[in-house]
Design an enzyme around this catalytic site. Structure first.
Site, mmCIF file in Angstrom:
data_model
loop_
_atom_site.group_PDB
_atom_site.id
_atom_site.type_symbol
_atom_site.label_atom_id
_atom_site.label_comp_id
_atom_site.label_asym_id
_atom_site.label_seq_id
_atom_site.Cartn_x
_atom_site.Cartn_y
_atom_site.Cartn_z
ATOM 1 N N HIS A 83 0.812 -1.214 0.000
ATOM 2 C CA HIS A 83 0.000 0.000 0.000
ATOM 3 C C HIS A 83 0.845 1.263 0.000
ATOM 4 O O HIS A 83 0.350 2.327 -0.336
ATOM 5 C CB HIS A 83 -0.924 0.020 1.214
ATOM 6 N N HIS A 112 5.622 7.080 6.190
ATOM 7 C CA HIS A 112 5.278 6.481 4.897
ATOM 8 C C HIS A 112 4.791 7.566 3.952
ATOM 9 O O HIS A 112 4.590 8.721 4.351
ATOM 10 C CB HIS A 112 4.222 5.375 5.056
ATOM 11 N N HIS A 114 2.338 8.832 0.420
ATOM 12 C CA HIS A 114 1.177 8.689 -0.467
ATOM 13 C C HIS A 114 1.459 9.517 -1.712
ATOM 14 O O HIS A 114 1.923 10.654 -1.615
ATOM 15 C CB HIS A 114 -0.097 9.186 0.220
ATOM 16 N N GLU A 124 -3.021 13.082 0.325
ATOM 17 C CA GLU A 124 -4.306 12.693 0.900
ATOM 18 C C GLU A 124 -5.072 13.940 1.328
ATOM 19 O O GLU A 124 -6.235 14.119 0.973
ATOM 20 C CB GLU A 124 -4.081 11.752 2.082
ATOM 21 N N HIS A 137 3.637 11.054 5.922
ATOM 22 C CA HIS A 137 3.035 10.930 7.244
ATOM 23 C C HIS A 137 4.046 10.342 8.213
ATOM 24 O O HIS A 137 4.582 9.239 7.974
ATOM 25 C CB HIS A 137 1.800 10.011 7.200
ATOM 26 N N THR A 218 -5.929 6.891 7.906
ATOM 27 C CA THR A 218 -6.437 7.011 6.535
ATOM 28 C C THR A 218 -6.415 5.670 5.811
ATOM 29 O O THR A 218 -6.551 5.619 4.592
ATOM 30 C CB THR A 218 -5.615 8.046 5.735
ATOM 31 N N THR A 219 -6.225 4.605 6.569
ATOM 32 C CA THR A 219 -6.304 3.242 6.041
ATOM 33 C C THR A 219 -7.186 2.421 6.965
ATOM 34 O O THR A 219 -7.336 2.756 8.151
ATOM 35 C CB THR A 219 -4.905 2.592 5.970
#
Length: 808
Positions: A83, A112, A114, A124, A137, A218-219
């Site tokens: 992911h 991590h 995005h 995000e 993040h 957010t996951t």
């Protein structure tokens, strides 16, 4: 090192959280479907969000962060969990944050990324509706809990720092260690040691400004345990480095891209910041309000176009009761220039309005005016597309709520009276107290006390008849708290008096830093979205319609639709394209991107006779972008214009030459929910226009259209078409003319970016003859007549430039 395996497992738990159901960012298990799989993903305080800077609350109590060991060497492991690219921090050196409004110390465990498929999006969070190509993040857990897993389900369990990336022309050397090792984690489950590094090295050189709100992971499982801190300052990254991230693959061996969840509703949360973003709004960019203020894109916005034949009579709307509107009690009035309007504030005796269908008594707080740069426009509300030169708003708040500020955020908290002004040959003496003092408020943020006047004197003589609907403030923050009462009758004002308003200065400045004239301080009309406009009076029999000929033809449209009239600032369409004056524009030479147009399925076409044309409605996701268009537009319909013979019929002409037919493919800006909303917004529409020539051979690709025309011969009839392919574009879509214009039918909104292709489409005389068999109603006789010559004459360019993608 023995901790590597432990950390790799921890990394997976931190980012994914183990669940029995598989989840992805797109497809059947994408973020739109997460609530079906994970209950918490449907809760009310989810992340990420769009951070509307116009709605922020500034909190001076948000003190600076304290970063512990952010600059110390820490062992790091990079992994691909399917992911994201996750960097887990070793346990030997404690990295933590405190301060910054946090109630405790939070320990860092991992960070991590995005990112998006392209640099148009990827973050995000959005900042005032703007996306960034990547977001970082850094995840921390509250030190009062024993570990991350325990903390992740507690309301104060987690603190995440978010940083946005911006594209730079050169590589960010501080990211080299991560980027260069991504090749070792291309597939799911792989990891590599990065050795020792500092967390501070990947962050901006300095950062202190941040936004704060309560939210969630957010996951999945979307636990609402996160105190979010999103920083204003950004990190630099090159396109080349971003491409390496986009090369990672997921558990399906597909490229890991678009690994960002869509923004979630803010609901009842308050977003705060430790700095003032200095948001400034203007009437020159009303379409941008919705980027800065959440409510400005909501469904029940004001002003609106009141279409009288669609309003409903409501006998419960009795006469309004006015208290102290007669000026009999002492009231202090202060006239001021807000930079956006001329406003009169009230203090002293209570002025109020009640009854008339209002749920409470409402106390008057202020009145203000909206006006145009000339006498044909100026009102915010329209009546049957008709604009008035000025509109007055008298703003009241619900008495039980105590103040304007408190009432503005409550449903039905405000009641605003809207009054139109109409040009008169004589001055209106009731306005003297205001107009004679406008000279004292020439510049923004100036004010003067003025002689008290009776509010009755500036109301229409007929105060009984009005329209009523639920709406919003017409200025940011566009809060939907207003009960609107718009009076049917108008108030007189002379052109000379209006000119006095046009002499005051706006808060907007020109390129020389000078305040510009305060004119056209009006918001475009908004879409009704199913709302019903009520009225407390009966309508006269309708006699309003438009046509392409006779007394209601194009030369008369401006009577009922003022924008259709010629004026020196007008941007009406169609136009004659004089090729000797066309300018080549290299920006338009980037090819148009036409998504979905080559497909023969995935959309439906419904043809109907509108009484003015034959129109094909498109239900699908055909989009156009690039090619000089700064935005993306969705196709909504195709329609045709044709002549009674093949010497005429097109709307646009080239060097004075008319063509027998013209095709318009109408698109609306995807930032708006529908064509109706977009049609009144700047850059709201994009129309692809194709000229048609007659040849001896029929156009086989268009047979399915021409062969179905018999099914829609009468006005109001419709037929579903069998989609073979989309046949309405020429083979060469790279060569075209481009200019800014309007709809070519009433209300002639000047919101269209026109693209007229150089290459024509060919049809036979027999095919175009079938269009001439369609029927329309002649309203002067109420009898059917052939639908031909349904083209508006060309309009003046008024200084506009037509550009092209090719040289002559």
């Amino acid at each position: 090192m023995c901790w590597v395996k432990v950390i790799a497992v921890l990394s997976a738990c931190l980012f994914i959280t183990v669940h029995s159901a598989e989840w992805t960012y797109k497809g059947d298990h994408g973020d739109d479907h997460w609530p079906e799989l994970f209950d918490k993903c449907a809760q009310r305080h989810q992340s990420p969000i769009n951070i509307y800077e116009g709605d922020l609350t500034i909190d001076s109590q948000l003190l600076p962060f304290r970063f512990s060991n952010y600059d110390a060497l820490v062992d790091m492991v990079l992994s691909n969990n399917g992911h994201s690219a996750v960097v887990t921090l070793g346990p030997t050196v404690p990295v933590a944050i405190s301060g910054g409004g946090l109630t405790n110390t939070y320990n860092a465990v991992q960070f991590h990324f995005h990112w998006g498929e392209t640099s148009v999006d990827g973050s995000e969070h959005l900042i005032s509706s703007a996306a960034y190509p990547m977001e970082l993040h850094i995840v921390h857990y509250n030190s009062k809990y024993p570990d991350f897993s325990t903390a992740s389900v507690q309301p104060d369990g987690l603190a995440v720092l978010g940083f946005m990336f911006e594209v730079s022309s050169t590589n960010n050397k501080n990211l080299d260690d991560i980027v260069n090792n991504l090749v070792n984690v291309m597939t799911v489950g792989t990891s590599v040691s990065l050795g020792a590094g500092t967390l501070s090295s990947i962050l901006p050189p300095s950062f202190s400004k941040f936004y704060r709100y309560p939210g969630s992971l957010t996951t999945p499982g979307c636990d609402e345990s996160v105190t979010w801190t999103v920083f204003k300052e950004t990190i630099q990254i090159s396109e080349l480095q971003l491409q390496v991230f986009r090369s990672l693959t997921d558990s399906h061996n597909e490229l890991l891209s678009e690994n960002h969840r869509g923004v979630q509703p803010i609901n009842d949360r308050v977003v705060v910041a430790n700095f003032d973003p200095h948001i400034h709004w203007s009437y020159h960019a009303t379409s941008e309000w919705s980027d800065l203020y959440e409510a400005c894109s909501a469904e029940n916005q004001s002003p609106i176009n009141i279409e009288t034949n669609l309003t409903q009579a409501d006998e419960k709307l009795q006469v309004l009761t006015f208290k102290n509107y007669d000026g009999s009690s002492p009231v202090t009035m202060k006239l001021k220039n807000t930079g956006h309007a001329a406003q009169v504030d009230f203090s002293g005796a209570e002025i109020s309005v009640s009854n008339g269908g209002l749920p409470d008594e409402y106390v008057a707080s202020q009145l203000h005016f909206h006006w145009g740069s000339h006498d044909l426009i100026g009102s915010e509300h329209l009546i049957d597309d008709h604009s008035y030169p000025m509109e007055l708003h008298i703003v009241h708040y619900k008495k039980s709520l105590g103040s304007l500020a408190a009432a503005a955020t409550e449903a039905e908290g405000l009641a605003v009276l809207g009054i139109f002004f109409q040009i008169s040959s004589n001055d209106n003496p009731a306005l003297n107290s205001i107009i004679q003092n406008l000279g004292s408020i020439q510049m923004p943020d100036t004010s003067v006390e003025i002689p008290t006047f009776s509010l009755n004197s500036i109301l229409p003589a007929n105060r009984v008849d009005f329209y009523r609907y639920e709406g919003s403030l017409t200025t940011p923050r566009c809060l939907e708290s207003v009960i609107w009462t718009v009076f049917k009758d108008s108030v007189p004002i002379s052109s000379a008096q209006l000119d006095k308003f046009r002499n005051i200065r706006s808060s907007e400045r020109d390129q020389n830093g000078q305040n510009i004239a305060l004119v056209d301080n009006t918001r475009h009309v908004q879409y009704l979205n199913g709302r019903v406009v009520l009225r407390n009076f009966n309508l006269p029999p309708p006699d309003n319609y438009w046509s392409y000929k006779g007394s209601h033809g194009p030369s008369s449209w401006a009577h009922d639709y003022p924008l259709c009239g010629d004026r020196y600032t007008g941007r009406q369409s169609p136009v004659n394209i004089d090729t000797t004056k066309v300018l080549f524009n290299v920006l338009n030479s980037i090819p148009l991107r036409l998504d979905g147009y080559n497909a023969s399925s995935g959309y439906t076409l419904t043809m109907r006779n509108t009484g003015h044309s034959v129109q094909i409605d498109i239900d699908g996701n055909l989009r156009v972008s690039r090619g000089g268009l700064s935005l993306t537009y969705r196709a909504t319909q195709v329609h045709f214009h044709w002549g009674s013979d093949s010497t005429r019929g097109s709307e646009h002409t080239i060097d004075g030459r008319s063509y027998p037919m013209e095709i318009h493919i109408v698109h609306y800006n995807i930032k708006y929910p529908s064509f109706e909303v977009a049609s009144v917004e700047s850059k709201g529409l994009a129309v692809l226009a194709v000229l048609v020539e007659v040849t001896t051979q029929p156009n086989v690709r268009l047979n399915f259209v021409f062969d179905s025309l018999a099914k829609v011969s009468q006005p109001g009839s419709s037929a579903l078409l069998d989609v073979v392919a989309f046949p309405f574009l020429p083979s060469d879509t790279s060569s075209f003319f481009r200019y800014e214009g309007s709809l070519t039918t009433p209300g002639c909104y000047e919101t269209v970016t026109w693209t007229l292709f150089r290459e024509t489409i060919k049809v036979s005389e027999d095919q175009i003859a079938k269009l001439r068999t369609l029927q329309q109603i002649d309203h002067s006789t109420n009898l059917p007549t052939p639908m031909v010559d349904n083209n508006r004459p060309v309009q003046p360019l008024n200084g506009r430039t037509v550009t092209s993608t090719f040289w002559f």
